[in-house]
Design an enzyme around this catalytic site. Structure first.
Site, PDB file in Angstrom:
ATOM      1  N   GLU A  59     -14.335 -45.088  -5.580  1.00 51.94           N
ATOM      2  CA  GLU A  59     -13.128 -45.950  -5.436  1.00 51.94           C
ATOM      3  C   GLU A  59     -12.644 -46.523  -6.826  1.00 51.94           C
ATOM      4  OE1 GLU A  59     -14.329 -47.314  -1.117  1.00 51.94           O
ATOM      5  OE2 GLU A  59     -13.047 -48.702  -2.361  1.00 51.94           O
ATOM      6  N   CYS A  73     -11.439 -51.988 -11.572  1.00 56.16           N
ATOM      7  CA  CYS A  73     -12.722 -52.159 -11.063  1.00 56.16           C
ATOM      8  C   CYS A  73     -13.083 -50.715 -10.865  1.00 56.16           C
ATOM      9  CB  CYS A  73     -12.459 -52.937  -9.714  1.00 56.16           C
ATOM     10  SG  CYS A  73     -14.151 -53.183  -8.924  1.00 56.16           S
ATOM     11  N   CYS A  77     -24.776 -46.279  -2.823  1.00 52.87           N
ATOM     12  CA  CYS A  77     -25.666 -47.523  -3.436  1.00 52.87           C
ATOM     13  C   CYS A  77     -26.744 -47.733  -2.716  1.00 52.87           C
ATOM     14  CB  CYS A  77     -24.716 -48.913  -3.473  1.00 52.87           C
ATOM     15  SG  CYS A  77     -25.842 -50.179  -4.486  1.00 52.87           S
ATOM     16  N   CYS A  84     -27.726 -54.475   0.214  1.00 53.71           N
ATOM     17  CA  CYS A  84     -27.020 -55.712   0.643  1.00 53.71           C
ATOM     18  C   CYS A  84     -26.543 -55.563   1.898  1.00 53.71           C
ATOM     19  CB  CYS A  84     -26.268 -56.294  -0.605  1.00 53.71           C
ATOM     20  SG  CYS A  84     -26.964 -56.377  -2.101  1.00 53.71           S
ATOM     21  N   CYS A 135     -22.514 -55.685   2.235  1.00 49.76           N
ATOM     22  CA  CYS A 135     -21.661 -54.796   1.506  1.00 49.76           C
ATOM     23  C   CYS A 135     -21.424 -53.237   2.250  1.00 49.76           C
ATOM     24  CB  CYS A 135     -22.329 -54.606   0.107  1.00 49.76           C
ATOM     25  SG  CYS A 135     -21.551 -53.694  -0.958  1.00 49.76           S
ATOM     26  N   GLY A 184     -21.673 -48.990  -6.167  1.00 52.00           N
ATOM     27  CA  GLY A 184     -22.915 -48.697  -6.908  1.00 52.00           C
ATOM     28  C   GLY A 184     -23.603 -49.865  -7.828  1.00 52.00           C
ATOM     29  N   GLU A 185     -24.937 -49.669  -8.249  1.00 51.91           N
ATOM     30  CA  GLU A 185     -25.401 -50.622  -8.967  1.00 51.91           C
ATOM     31  C   GLU A 185     -25.439 -50.106 -10.544  1.00 51.91           C
ATOM     32  OE1 GLU A 185     -26.538 -53.780  -8.948  1.00 51.91           O
ATOM     33  OE2 GLU A 185     -27.323 -53.225 -10.961  1.00 51.91           O
ATOM     34  N   SER A 201     -21.427 -56.059 -13.447  1.00 53.66           N
ATOM     35  CA  SER A 201     -21.951 -56.871 -12.315  1.00 53.66           C
ATOM     36  C   SER A 201     -23.327 -56.199 -12.082  1.00 53.66           C
ATOM     37  CB  SER A 201     -21.097 -57.002 -11.176  1.00 53.66           C
ATOM     38  OG  SER A 201     -21.678 -57.729 -10.039  1.00 53.66           O
ATOM     39  N   SER A 223     -25.155 -61.193  -9.329  1.00 54.24           N
ATOM     40  CA  SER A 223     -24.611 -61.306  -7.985  1.00 54.24           C
ATOM     41  C   SER A 223     -25.945 -62.295  -7.093  1.00 54.24           C
ATOM     42  CB  SER A 223     -24.569 -59.986  -6.961  1.00 54.24           C
ATOM     43  OG  SER A 223     -23.522 -59.423  -7.531  1.00 54.24           O
ATOM     44  N   LEU A 224     -25.592 -63.592  -7.190  1.00 52.29           N
ATOM     45  CA  LEU A 224     -26.645 -64.398  -6.650  1.00 52.29           C
ATOM     46  C   LEU A 224     -26.738 -64.500  -5.146  1.00 52.29           C
ATOM     47  CD1 LEU A 224     -29.073 -66.159  -7.942  1.00 52.29           C
ATOM     48  CD2 LEU A 224     -27.493 -67.931  -8.213  1.00 52.29           C
ATOM     49  N   HIS A 225     -25.477 -65.133  -4.900  1.00 55.24           N
ATOM     50  CA  HIS A 225     -25.367 -65.219  -3.446  1.00 55.24           C
ATOM     51  C   HIS A 225     -26.290 -66.261  -2.636  1.00 55.24           C
ATOM     52  CE1 HIS A 225     -22.560 -62.067  -4.014  1.00 55.24           C
ATOM     53  NE2 HIS A 225     -23.158 -61.120  -4.017  1.00 55.24           N
ATOM     54  N   ASN A 246     -15.469 -60.796   2.256  1.00 56.52           N
ATOM     55  CA  ASN A 246     -14.811 -59.692   2.976  1.00 56.52           C
ATOM     56  C   ASN A 246     -15.514 -59.148   4.154  1.00 56.52           C
ATOM     57  OD1 ASN A 246     -12.195 -59.244   1.187  1.00 56.52           O
ATOM     58  ND2 ASN A 246     -13.572 -58.817  -0.234  1.00 56.52           N
ATOM     59  N   CYS A 254     -14.885 -53.874  -2.050  1.00 57.07           N
ATOM     60  CA  CYS A 254     -16.333 -52.865  -2.199  1.00 57.07           C
ATOM     61  C   CYS A 254     -16.262 -51.788  -1.261  1.00 57.07           C
ATOM     62  CB  CYS A 254     -17.612 -53.534  -2.334  1.00 57.07           C
ATOM     63  SG  CYS A 254     -17.570 -54.276  -4.094  1.00 57.07           S
TER      64      CYS A 254
HETATM   65  N1  SAH Z   1     -24.002 -53.686  -7.700  1.00 55.34           N
HETATM   66  C1  SAH Z   1     -23.526 -54.533  -8.355  1.00 55.34           C
HETATM   67  C2  SAH Z   1     -21.955 -54.425  -8.350  1.00 55.34           C
HETATM   68  C3  SAH Z   1     -21.201 -53.942  -7.103  1.00 55.34           C
HETATM   69  S1  SAH Z   1     -20.371 -55.177  -5.873  1.00 55.34           S
HETATM   70  C4  SAH Z   1     -23.614 -55.936  -7.932  1.00 55.34           C
HETATM   71  O1  SAH Z   1     -24.523 -56.061  -6.814  1.00 55.34           O
HETATM   72  O2  SAH Z   1     -23.305 -56.958  -8.436  1.00 55.34           O
HETATM   73  C5  SAH Z   1     -19.565 -56.154  -6.850  1.00 55.34           C
HETATM   74  C6  SAH Z   1     -19.491 -57.717  -6.085  1.00 55.34           C
HETATM   75  O3  SAH Z   1     -18.894 -57.716  -4.873  1.00 55.34           O
HETATM   76  C7  SAH Z   1     -21.029 -58.139  -6.059  1.00 55.34           C
HETATM   77  O4  SAH Z   1     -21.271 -59.487  -6.207  1.00 55.34           O
HETATM   78  C8  SAH Z   1     -21.266 -57.891  -4.529  1.00 55.34           C
HETATM   79  O5  SAH Z   1     -22.550 -58.815  -4.043  1.00 55.34           O
HETATM   80  C9  SAH Z   1     -19.982 -58.365  -3.888  1.00 55.34           C
HETATM   81  N2  SAH Z   1     -19.678 -57.944  -2.453  1.00 55.34           N
HETATM   82  C10 SAH Z   1     -19.978 -56.565  -1.856  1.00 55.34           C
HETATM   83  N3  SAH Z   1     -19.735 -56.716  -0.641  1.00 55.34           N
HETATM   84  C11 SAH Z   1     -18.854 -57.787  -0.531  1.00 55.34           C
HETATM   85  C12 SAH Z   1     -18.221 -58.384   0.582  1.00 55.34           C
HETATM   86  N4  SAH Z   1     -17.985 -57.948   1.769  1.00 55.34           N
HETATM   87  N5  SAH Z   1     -17.623 -59.522   0.399  1.00 55.34           N
HETATM   88  C13 SAH Z   1     -17.731 -60.020  -0.801  1.00 55.34           C
HETATM   89  N6  SAH Z   1     -18.216 -59.785  -2.062  1.00 55.34           N
HETATM   90  C14 SAH Z   1     -18.961 -58.601  -1.896  1.00 55.34           C
END
Ligand code: SAH
Length: 346
Positions: free
Chosen positions: A91, A104, A111, A115, A118, A158-159, A190, A213-215, A289, A332
């Protein structure tokens, strides 16, 4: 097997043409055609017929097919699902911001990172993309939409740092003056936190923006949503971020998906402030999301606002990311995921 010519740099193509008894100038012409979206050598009308024929025998030109295209009625966001030469899909999302059109793009099919929130990682990693397949997402989105693209975020499926060499080559291609000439300062990459690769990226001293992506501010929480934290925990990751800043002088952007009752409490905000102390950072708060397969839910608006306020009061800039394309599966991996599901049923 023909060679994938669009993954080659200008110098490499010039070298190939020289080996075929041609001038470097011809190599430049081929490169320009490719980066304007030519899909066959026959289109390259300023080359002789014989040369076009010889090139066609040696090289292939990648060109993805549009499998699905969704356009948001609210904000003009367009989401593409592309089919690659081997049938796999990725995508790309085109977003209209006041500073310019941003794509994007995806770096892998699926991937490997796992996570919990995701959609991209649900079926694991299928394969890594080639440099040409990353470039094509920018190129063909621009051609199909008619919108000139000025900014790129590597935040699709993907990463990116798991496909390090390819991503470095893609950056060289998309940044080249004879190609799309997109400035490094307009590119964000990212990562979920592959520490050794963050160090390798720092060595390159690129002017791009690194997003991490700390979260979560603690291992206790991060371990439950991001398996990578078991290999490189929060402290190790933030240490690498400090080194990255010291080496590149570039402020890091942290992504923080707000998940209801998981990482959105006041104490999380305060711990986050504490951990980021002394590190020039910007935090993007993203309301989660919703993903059909996941039990996690977005934080309430009040929780997001409160979290943001605590960060701002602590001296860290935090913005709440606008949700674009909420009417078109624009987060994503959801379009690919939904497409694969219907394909299996057919
Ligand atoms: N693999 C990389 C880049 C891809 S995802 C990474 O982890 O950074 C891009 C961003 O969207 C990342 O910060 C990821 O954690 C976030 N993301 C993935 N799924 C999501 C969701 N359902 N809601 C909000 N953010 C999400």
């Amino acid at each position: 097997m023909k060679t994938d010519i669009k993954s080659m740099t200008l110098e490499e193509i010039q070298g190939e043409l020289k080996a075929m008894g041609q001038s470097a100038f011809r190599g430049g012409q081929v490169y320009t055609w490719l980066h304007r979206g030519a899909t066959s050598f026959q289109e390259m009308t300023n080359l002789s017929k014989d040369l076009r024929q010889a090139l066609e025998e040696r090289y292939e030109i990648t060109a993805p097919k549009v499998m699905r295209k969704q356009e948001s009625q609210k904000d003009g966001t367009i989401k593409y699902l592309w089919q690659l030469a081997d049938g796999n899909c990725v995508e790309t999302v085109l977003m209209r911001y006041h500073y310019g059109n941003t794509v994007c793009i995806s770096s892998e099919v699926g991937c490997p990172m796992g996570c919990a929130f995701c959609a991209s990682t649900i079926g694991g990693l299928v394969r890594r993309l080639k440099p040409s397949e990353m470039l094509d997402q920018v190129l063909f989105t621009q051609l199909d939409s008619g919108q000139p693209i000025s900014h790129i975020v590597l935040m699709g499926i993907g990463e990116p740092l798991d496909n390090f060499d390819t991503v470095m080559r893609f950056l060289e291609l998309v940044n080249s003056p004879q190609g799309m000439n997109i400035s490094m300062r307009h590119i964000s990459l990212s990562t979920c936190g592959l520490v050794p690769k963050i160090r390798m990226l720092a060595e390159k001293k690129l002017q791009l923006t690194l997003s991490v992506s700390l979260h979560a501010p603690s291992d206790e929480i991060r371990n439950t949503i991001m398996p990578i934290n078991k290999a490189y925990n929060v402290e190790t990751l933030l240490e690498a971020c400090r080194e990255y800043y010291a080496m590149t002088g570039r402020r890091i952007s942290f992504e923080y998906a707000m998940i209801r009752d998981v990482n959105d409490t006041e104490s999380c905000a305060r711990l986050l402030l504490k951990r980021l102390k002394g590190l020039p950072a910007h935090i993007n708060l993203i309301p989660l999301n919703e993903v059909a397969e996941s039990p996690l839910h977005p934080s309430t608006r009040q929780a997001v606002q409160k979290f943001q306020k605590i960060l701002e009061e602590g001296g860290v800039t935090a913005t709440v990311r606008r949700t674009l394309g909420s009417d078109i599966d624009a987060s994503c991996g959801q379009l690919r995921r939904n497409y694969e599901k219907t394909r299996k049923q057919e």
